[in-house]
Design an enzyme around this catalytic site. Sequence first.
Site, PDB file in Angstrom:
ATOM      1  N   GLU A  74       0.818  -1.224   0.000  1.00 52.82           N
ATOM      2  CA  GLU A  74       0.000   0.000   0.000  1.00 52.82           C
ATOM      3  C   GLU A  74       0.850   1.273   0.000  1.00 52.82           C
ATOM      4  OE1 GLU A  74      -2.833  -0.036  -0.858  1.00 52.82           O
ATOM      5  OE2 GLU A  74      -3.998  -1.657   0.008  1.00 52.82           O
ATOM      6  N   HIS A  92      -2.695   2.604   8.507  1.00 53.94           N
ATOM      7  CA  HIS A  92      -3.760   1.924   7.755  1.00 53.94           C
ATOM      8  C   HIS A  92      -4.070   0.597   8.430  1.00 53.94           C
ATOM      9  CE1 HIS A  92      -5.982  -0.227   4.770  1.00 53.94           C
ATOM     10  NE2 HIS A  92      -4.974  -0.992   4.413  1.00 53.94           N
ATOM     11  N   HIS A  94      -7.098  -2.831   9.056  1.00 56.54           N
ATOM     12  CA  HIS A  94      -8.296  -3.574   8.650  1.00 56.54           C
ATOM     13  C   HIS A  94      -9.142  -3.798   9.904  1.00 56.54           C
ATOM     14  CE1 HIS A  94      -5.943  -5.472   5.015  1.00 56.54           C
ATOM     15  NE2 HIS A  94      -6.033  -4.154   4.947  1.00 56.54           N
ATOM     16  N   HIS A 155     -12.647  -2.853   2.837  1.00 55.30           N
ATOM     17  CA  HIS A 155     -11.212  -3.046   3.021  1.00 55.30           C
ATOM     18  C   HIS A 155     -10.762  -2.656   4.437  1.00 55.30           C
ATOM     19  CE1 HIS A 155      -6.933  -2.267   1.157  1.00 55.30           C
ATOM     20  NE2 HIS A 155      -6.856  -2.581   2.438  1.00 55.30           N
TER      21      HIS A 155
HETATM   22 ZN   LIG Z   1      -5.161  -2.876   3.543  1.00 58.51          ZN
END
Ligand SMILES: [Zn+2]
Length: 215
Positions: A74, A92, A94, A155
């Site tokens: 990412e 980031h 999940h 996501h």
């Molecule tokens: Zn991700």
Amino acid sequence: MVLEYERSALCEVGRRMAGTGLVTGAAGNVSVRVGDLVAVTPGGVMLDRMTPADCPVVDVRGGPVEGARAPSSETPMHLAIYEATGAAAIVHTHSTYGTVVASTMDELPPIHYNTLLLGGVVRVAEYATYGTPELAASVRAAMAGGKRAALLANHGGVAIGGDLDEAFENARLLEWLCGVYVRARTIGEPRILTEEQLTAVVERGLAPAEWPADL
Ligand SMILES: [Zn+2]
């Protein structure tokens, strides 16, 4: 080692993310920017088991600077956010409730006034395959207008800060807000704060933290 302090800080935040349940396994990534350089977590490594040497350094265009491991898939999203926002750190995840909201809604409504710390309503970025320039562009668009966080459709979520601690706390706040919303929906239709109510909170001085001008 280039950015040794920052790479150690990534490892510390990785452990805190795993410890607070924001991530499981290797799902999620973190980066920190200093000038034209970005230290980022590597792909495919458990966030709570990294060493500073595991975390590569790239330049703001993605060119390799130092590190044996490949940067997170990412990384293009991180670089797009840096370019658009002037943030100094990105987290980031999940995380569970963030992903629940990101899989069902177009935005996280302002259920609590602390959403203003993230720049108000949190948008859900349009779905695109992970690691692609399309996802980077869609997240960049969702962060427009001074937002400190976005959700990624089906996501997860992303939060930014003027430093790693702030980005981590913003990611925790995003997950908390999503958790409140999801749980509220289980017992009824949540009341959403009106524009007027939010304006009154802004007038009391609640706003995202100021970032250093030299970022
Ligand atoms: Zn991700």
